[in-house]
Enzyme design. Structure first.
Site, PDB file in Angstrom:
ATOM      1  CD  GLU A 224      -2.654  -1.539   0.188  1.00 20.45           C
ATOM      2  OE1 GLU A 224      -2.891  -0.613  -0.629  1.00 20.45           O
ATOM      3  OE2 GLU A 224      -3.115  -2.677   0.048  1.00 20.45           O
ATOM      4  CB  CYS A 258      -0.884   6.969   1.760  1.00 21.58           C
ATOM      5  SG  CYS A 258      -2.255   6.001   2.440  1.00 21.58           S
TER       6      CYS A 258
END
Length: 486
Positions: A224, A258
């Protein structure tokens, strides 16, 4: 401490880590398929510990950041973790159930199923920006799938690490779940262990390092990562509302997320109005001066601040216009940086090349929707895309013409905390998914099981070949080949 004593400490920590890995392997071999109630109980205990420790966790995160909103920590790190645990508890029975499949016509009357089997020992590598949610989310998925887990927490959050270790140690033995933090000085020692799966959340650059280390052991990985997630604002959407939502995404956790909007694509004629609306939204949320505002989070450390300031200086030196959304003394209170809007960006600037991961928002003008889509497609595929449009056909066009890990329409980031859907990247922004059923599948081995009916004559397909049954089957399924192909 002397160099010798530091080395002894590091060696002892590494030896302990290897010992725990061996213990988890042995414990998994002794119980390779924990039952439903065992898994549910463990996930419920995680949820209970989050609720019990919520104030202690929020205080620890605030300490590590030097200033992080307690409410923001509870909303993002803790509430998200509780929601994920509740979702797993509700749906785990169905996830664990073997999936019946249909045999080929040739094997009719036999049985075929897919059984979801725990993989073994899972390694989870956690970033500093959400050290609890990004530890406990993958942990819940791994426990749901029946695995043992080793967690590597970031070096820069020692106070949070101590709390997470303590709260998990109260409900897990180390051969079930073990937590490591800043005592593992070289993270490569962790990634080099022969895990059965690794979940890594972090930057694309470090993701490549993790993947190379995993390749030595042929360990599958879930990465991720991040990238430059765009916010595309259509002419069909109210500009003030879009500015408020993009600004909130850039200011939350001081942009250290993120899936934060990395840059905004705005119709050329609306750029000035967008800037004004962003400034107004920031003031409404945080006030004109954020120096003592407990709702606003600091940049995590001086190293990260230095990188952001260098990016801004590079942009300014190359002709960009930089507009701060609040009062800011760069020398006195540098880590309390408000959102900075950056105009007149050019492709040679670092600001358009690097993931920003902070309160810096380039505003990129566009003339046509196709031009905006082309701009997105020329870059690496992002972890998230934000589409602001009330035109359904326009939204579908954007979704079909772009690639991203996930999408939120008319807002930012909320697709991540809906746990019945997968969360993951694509290309440079990652591979694999977790959350919900897809997380369970990711950390399970989907084992195909074919059960031959007692009297089914598979021996008819054994040598010697050329029997009438074989010829009949080939003629039925393959038909007649082309005699003209030589």
């Amino acid at each position: 401490m002397t160099l010798s004593s530091i080395q002894q400490f590091n060696d002892a920590a590494s030896e302990h880590m290897h010992s725990i890995f061996s213990q988890q392997r042995t414990a998994f071999d002794a119980n390779p398929y924990p039952d439903l109630e065992h898994r549910r109980t463990k996930i419920f205990q995680i949820k209970k510990q989050i609720i019990r420790y919520q104030d202690v966790i929020a205080t620890a995160i605030n300490t590590d950041f030097s200033s992080r909103s307690v409410d923001e920590s509870k909303l993002l790190d803790l509430l998200g973790s509780v929601l994920e645990a509740e979702h797993a508890i509700r749906h785990l029975r169905r996830w664990m159930r073997p999936s019946k499949r249909s045999t080929e016509l040739l094997f009719l009357s036999n049985r075929l199923r897919v059984q979801y089997q725990p993989k073994g020992v899972v390694g989870i590598i956690v970033p500093w920006n959400f050290p609890v949610y990004l530890a406990l989310g993958p942990l819940i998925a791994a426990i749901a799938a029946g695995n043992r887990v080793m967690i590597k927490l970031p070096e820069v959050t020692p106070a949070t690490n101590a709390v997470v270790k303590r709260m998990l140690a109260e409900v897990f033995t180390e051969d079930e779940v073990a937590v490591f933090g800043e005592e593992i000085v070289n993270p490569a020692q962790f990634t080099s262990l022969p895990f059965n799966h690794i979940v890594f959340t972090g930057s694309p650059a470090i993701g490549r390092v993790v993947m190379r280390a995993a390749a030595d052991n042929l360990t599958p990985v879930t990465l991720e990562l991040g990238g430059k997630s765009p916010a595309l604002i259509s002419r069909s959407y109210p500009l003030a509302d879009a500015a408020k939502r993009v600004l909130h995404g850039k200011a939350t956790n001081c942009g250290q997320i993120c899936v934060a909007p990395d840059y905004a694509l705005v119709p050329k004629e609306q750029v000035d109005a967008f800037v004004t609306e962003c400034q107004s939204s920031f003031t409404n949320m945080y006030g004109a001066n954020i120096s003592n505002n407990s709702n606003y989070t600091s940049i995590v450390n001086d190293r990260h601040l230095k990188r952001l300031l260098e990016i801004l200086d590079d942009a300014k030196a190359k002709g960009a216009q930089i507009i701060a959304c609040g009062e800011y003394d760069r020398d006195k209170d540098a880590r309390r940086m408000p959102v900075h809007l950056v105009l007149n960006c050019t492709p040679d600037m670092r600001i358009l090349k690097e993931e920003l991961f902070g309160p810096v928002l380039p505003v990129v003008p566009y003339d046509s929707l196709d031009e905006a889509i082309r701009y997105i497609r020329e870059g690496e595929r992002p972890l998230a895309l934000y589409c602001f449009s009330h035109d359904v056909s326009e939204r579908e066009y954007i979704l079909k013409q772009t690639h991203s890990g996930g999408v939120t329409i008319n807002d930012w980031g909320w697709h991540v905390v809906n746990h019945d859907a997968p969360f993951g990247g694509i290309g440079n922004s990652g591979m694999g998914t977790y959350h919900g059923e897809e997380g369970f599948r990711e950390l399970s081995h989907a084992k195909t099981v074919f059960a031959r009916h007692r009297f089914f004559p598979t021996q008819l397909f054994y040598p010697p070949y050329g029997t009438w049954v074989q010829k009949l089957a080939l003629r039925f399924f393959l038909k007649q080949g082309d005699p003209n192909i030589k």
